[in-house]
Scaffold this motif. Structure first.
Motif, PDB file in Angstrom:
ATOM      1  N   LEU A 119      63.731  66.817  60.239  1.00 48.57           N
ATOM      2  CA  LEU A 119      62.471  67.333  60.772  1.00 48.57           C
ATOM      3  C   LEU A 119      61.330  66.482  60.228  1.00 48.57           C
ATOM      4  N   ARG A 120      60.444  66.065  61.110  1.00 48.18           N
ATOM      5  CA  ARG A 120      59.329  65.233  60.665  1.00 48.18           C
ATOM      6  C   ARG A 120      58.014  65.825  61.157  1.00 48.18           C
ATOM      7  N   LEU A 121      57.040  65.869  60.270  1.00 49.24           N
ATOM      8  CA  LEU A 121      55.737  66.446  60.585  1.00 49.24           C
ATOM      9  C   LEU A 121      54.681  65.376  60.369  1.00 49.24           C
ATOM     10  N   GLU A 122      53.869  65.147  61.388  1.00 51.43           N
ATOM     11  CA  GLU A 122      52.833  64.110  61.274  1.00 51.43           C
ATOM     12  C   GLU A 122      51.467  64.691  61.615  1.00 51.43           C
ATOM     13  N   ALA A 123      50.473  64.331  60.824  1.00 51.87           N
ATOM     14  CA  ALA A 123      49.091  64.764  61.086  1.00 51.87           C
ATOM     15  C   ALA A 123      48.164  63.938  60.220  1.00 51.87           C
ATOM     16  N   ASP A 124      46.880  63.977  60.555  1.00 54.62           N
ATOM     17  CA  ASP A 124      45.926  63.237  59.726  1.00 54.62           C
ATOM     18  C   ASP A 124      45.665  63.977  58.424  1.00 54.62           C
ATOM     19  N   ARG A 125      45.610  65.310  58.536  1.00 54.63           N
ATOM     20  CA  ARG A 125      45.205  66.106  57.370  1.00 54.63           C
ATOM     21  C   ARG A 125      46.082  67.352  57.275  1.00 54.63           C
ATOM     22  N   ILE A 126      46.770  67.502  56.187  1.00 60.08           N
ATOM     23  CA  ILE A 126      47.658  68.654  56.008  1.00 60.08           C
ATOM     24  C   ILE A 126      47.299  69.369  54.710  1.00 60.08           C
ATOM     25  N   TRP A 127      47.268  70.682  54.796  1.00 61.77           N
ATOM     26  CA  TRP A 127      47.081  71.475  53.586  1.00 61.77           C
ATOM     27  C   TRP A 127      48.388  72.205  53.313  1.00 61.77           C
ATOM     28  N   LEU A 128      48.852  72.146  52.072  1.00 60.45           N
ATOM     29  CA  LEU A 128      50.034  72.938  51.745  1.00 60.45           C
ATOM     30  C   LEU A 128      49.949  73.468  50.332  1.00 60.45           C
ATOM     31  N   ASN A 129      50.651  74.558  50.107  1.00 65.84           N
ATOM     32  CA  ASN A 129      50.658  75.184  48.791  1.00 65.84           C
ATOM     33  C   ASN A 129      52.078  75.138  48.244  1.00 65.84           C
ATOM     34  N   VAL A 130      52.239  74.472  47.104  1.00 67.08           N
ATOM     35  CA  VAL A 130      53.593  74.263  46.584  1.00 67.08           C
ATOM     36  C   VAL A 130      54.200  75.546  46.006  1.00 67.08           C
ATOM     37  N   LYS A 131      53.348  76.500  45.670  1.00 63.82           N
ATOM     38  CA  LYS A 131      53.885  77.758  45.124  1.00 63.82           C
ATOM     39  C   LYS A 131      54.370  78.682  46.231  1.00 63.82           C
ATOM     40  N   SER A 132      53.499  78.911  47.221  1.00 65.68           N
ATOM     41  CA  SER A 132      53.857  79.858  48.287  1.00 65.68           C
ATOM     42  C   SER A 132      54.675  79.206  49.406  1.00 65.68           C
ATOM     43  N   GLY A 133      54.535  77.898  49.546  1.00 62.50           N
ATOM     44  CA  GLY A 133      55.225  77.206  50.650  1.00 62.50           C
ATOM     45  C   GLY A 133      54.422  77.206  51.928  1.00 62.50           C
ATOM     46  N   VAL A 141      48.862  67.976  65.305  1.00 62.34           N
ATOM     47  CA  VAL A 141      50.099  67.905  64.515  1.00 62.34           C
ATOM     48  C   VAL A 141      51.278  67.636  65.447  1.00 62.34           C
ATOM     49  N   ARG A 142      52.163  66.819  64.977  1.00 58.78           N
ATOM     50  CA  ARG A 142      53.365  66.509  65.741  1.00 58.78           C
ATOM     51  C   ARG A 142      54.574  66.843  64.875  1.00 58.78           C
ATOM     52  N   VAL A 143      55.449  67.700  65.412  1.00 59.71           N
ATOM     53  CA  VAL A 143      56.671  68.076  64.699  1.00 59.71           C
ATOM     54  C   VAL A 143      57.838  67.572  65.538  1.00 59.71           C
ATOM     55  N   THR A 144      58.631  66.695  64.960  1.00 59.82           N
ATOM     56  CA  THR A 144      59.768  66.160  65.711  1.00 59.82           C
ATOM     57  C   THR A 144      61.075  66.457  64.991  1.00 59.82           C
ATOM     58  N   GLY A 145      62.062  66.790  65.766  1.00 57.70           N
ATOM     59  CA  GLY A 145      63.403  67.039  65.231  1.00 57.70           C
ATOM     60  C   GLY A 145      64.409  66.232  66.009  1.00 57.70           C
ATOM     61  N   LYS A 146      65.676  66.541  65.782  1.00 63.26           N
ATOM     62  CA  LYS A 146      66.756  65.777  66.417  1.00 63.26           C
ATOM     63  C   LYS A 146      66.664  65.836  67.952  1.00 63.26           C
ATOM     64  N   ASN A 147      66.305  67.029  68.468  1.00 63.35           N
ATOM     65  CA  ASN A 147      66.276  67.161  69.930  1.00 63.35           C
ATOM     66  C   ASN A 147      65.022  67.869  70.437  1.00 63.35           C
ATOM     67  N   PHE A 148      63.942  67.758  69.685  1.00 63.11           N
ATOM     68  CA  PHE A 148      62.676  68.313  70.184  1.00 63.11           C
ATOM     69  C   PHE A 148      61.490  67.519  69.649  1.00 63.11           C
ATOM     70  N   ASP A 149      60.377  67.700  70.318  1.00 65.82           N
ATOM     71  CA  ASP A 149      59.145  67.013  69.946  1.00 65.82           C
ATOM     72  C   ASP A 149      57.997  67.958  70.300  1.00 65.82           C
ATOM     73  N   PHE A 150      57.316  68.503  69.297  1.00 56.92           N
ATOM     74  CA  PHE A 150      56.224  69.449  69.527  1.00 56.92           C
ATOM     75  C   PHE A 150      54.905  68.781  69.146  1.00 56.92           C
ATOM     76  N   LEU A 151      53.923  68.911  70.025  1.00 58.85           N
ATOM     77  CA  LEU A 151      52.606  68.346  69.754  1.00 58.85           C
ATOM     78  C   LEU A 151      51.581  69.449  69.992  1.00 58.85           C
ATOM     79  N   GLY A 152      50.761  69.757  68.988  1.00 57.95           N
ATOM     80  CA  GLY A 152      49.815  70.847  69.189  1.00 57.95           C
ATOM     81  C   GLY A 152      48.740  70.920  68.129  1.00 57.95           C
ATOM     82  N   ASP A 153      47.960  71.994  68.211  1.00 59.30           N
ATOM     83  CA  ASP A 153      46.863  72.243  67.268  1.00 59.30           C
ATOM     84  C   ASP A 153      47.062  73.601  66.603  1.00 59.30           C
TER      85      ASP A 153
END
Lengths: 175, 164
Positions: A119-133, A141-153
């Motif tokens: 699974l691959r996630l691409e974006a210019d700016r990502i916020w994440l929290n390492v404690k909560s996940g 944002v673009r999320v790509t997997g083995k057999n899908f490609d999602f592009l959205g906001d």
């Protein structure tokens, strides 16, 4: 958990690279330093004796007063364990700001986030929290997997729960 | 002359391509299923992705719109089936089908429409309990059918009748 770094509950080791030589610096050694600038750094973020996260960075600026790590050109390697999903989470970035108190990481100009290479996630700016996940991306944002490609906001999600949503429109391609 | 030949060959190829059933065309061009929506929620534990608000799914020349589309995927990530609910509309060239619910079985290559399904093919109209579309065979079965079928009269025969 990372907020307790002040009290040395967590052991965060900084390996400083000067050519081929590495010096080990503990957070306690940083006491008295309000601002620390380091080059070519490897941070091992420990939780209950187990390594939770590794951060490699070309340059690091540590602001002790604000418990902020400003990182430039680097990579974060950690693991995701949620339900049946278990795998490596790798993030490459140009710039990142890591708040040691609440575990927030704001990543600018993200090279990409990959989960177990599936699974691959691409974006210019990502916020994440390492404690909560928690993870969120406002735009493009673009999320790509083995057999899908999602592009959205308006991407929101949680790596631990394995629940994600796109709130601002989505174009999905399923192969 | 050679250009004209090329154009003719291209036209013939194009004509042949159009004549092929949908299933073959999907196989050949490996076109993905394209889904557009305002919202998407992915639940990895339940292995389902729920698209809501202005949902539009297209594949090759087949287009489906509905209020909610739920995609169920296997552990390997392959889509097993899609469930569409609310104002389902299926379009395949001049054919249209409408219902409250539709299930696209990706393994069997069928679309089953329930909830007051209604199907039109040009001027012909069909109602029934269930409308089932077999993509592989390009066949539509309507259970407990009620239909309005327009039979076109042969113009030459009509002319003969009038002359008599």
């Amino acid at each position: 958990m990372l907020g307790s770094s002040k009290y040395l509950v967590l052991l965060i080791f900084l390996f400083l690279s000067f050519g081929c030589n590495y010096d080990r610096v503990r957070m306690e050694d940083m006491r008295g330093e309000n601002l620390m600038l380091l080059n070519d750094v490897l941070i091992r973020d420990m939780e209950n004796g187990q390594e939770r996260m590794k951060i490699y960075s070309r340059s690091l600026e540590y602001n002790r007063d604000r418990s902020l790590l400003s990182l430039r050109e680097g990579r974060i390697d950690t693991q995701v364990r949620a339900h049946k999903i278990e795998g490596d989470l790798n993030i490459t970035f140009e710039e990142a700001v890591y708040n040691l108190i609440d575990g927030d990481i704001l990543i600018e100009r993200v090279g990409g986030i990959s989960v177990d290479r599936n699974l691959r996630l691409e974006a210019d700016r990502i916020w994440l929290n390492v404690k909560s996940g928690d993870v969120s991306v406002e735009k493009g944002v673009r999320v790509t997997g083995k057999n899908f490609d999602f592009l959205g906001d308006g991407f929101r999600g949680n790596f631990k729960d394995g629940v994600y949503s796109f709130e601002g429109g989505i174009v999905a391609r399923i192969f | 002359m050679s250009t004209l030949c090329k154009i003719l060959v291209a036209l013939l190829l194009l004509q042949n391509q159009e004549a092929k059933p949908l299933k073959e065309r999907i196989k050949e061009d490996k076109s993905p299923i394209l889904i557009r929506a305002k919202h998407l929620r992915i639940e990895n534990q339940n292995r389902k992705a729920t698209f809501t608000d202005d949902v539009q799914a297209t594949r090759s020349d087949m287009k489906m719109t509905c209020d909610v589309l739920v995609a169920f995927y296997s552990e390997s990530g392959n889509i097993d089936k899609f469930e569409c609910e609310g104002n389902v509309r299926l379009e395949m060239n001049r054919r249209r089908a409408f219902s409250k619910k539709a299930i696209y079985d990706n393994l069997k290559s069928t679309i089953t429409m329930t909830g007051e399904p209604y199907y039109t093919d040009g001027e012909n109209q069909f109602w029934g309990e269930v409308v089932e579309y077999d993509i592989e065979k390009d066949e539509i079965n309507v259970k407990n059918i009620k239909a309005i079928v327009k039979i076109k009269e042969d113009k030459s025969k009509k002319g003969e009748k009038e002359s008599k």
